[in-house]
Design a protein around this motif. Sequence first.
Motif: not given
Length: 214
Positions: A10-11, A16-21
């Motif tokens: 997501v930006t 900028d984000l990297q998001i895991s479950s």
Amino acid sequence: MPVFSNSYKVTHNGVDLQISSNDLKGFANSFITDANVIGRCSERFILDLYVYANTSGLNPTVVIEEIQALESPEKQSRTKTESMFQRQPLKGLWHKHFFSSHFLPQNMLLAHGNGRIDKKIEQVFSKYQGMEDTEENYRAITREIRQESSDLYNHRQGQNRLTGEWIVFVKHKSQNYYMCIDSHANDDQNVYDKVILACEKDFPALKQVVENYS
């Protein structure tokens, strides 16, 4: 109930984000301690809350407190009473505002609008008209204008009219299902699409309920 099966890139606000479950699951468990409530939150709602918290400086507790106010009449809300959208495609869905400090400029503009602050400034200057041009009087004028500005904001706050972003939810069988978080600036169709996708993923039985609103 959120399944937390997806990862996201997501930006938002230039971040900028990297998001895991696992990120989402841990985040939800940290801030939503009521199992009954978390069972009625979509993964999309949790994702939106996570993104706002990590890109806009939003304290998630602010949102959770508004949900608690929706869930219990004993809890005090800081914003306007929840209401149903009246226009398509969102008609039938509900929204509740939440407020954080980064919404302060917007609410100051609303409090000062319709000539309210102009009228207050005129009243202050009228009060000091004809008085000697001294530093002490200038400071007094500045203090009074600042106080009038603060009073207008506090009046809006006292009426629970502070506005921020929306918690978008579905009311079904006397319970609230929290679908997403969104801003007033977003296109209504985009918000509706988010709700439908949230239903498909976490609350399939509600998809038809929402579609029947149209």
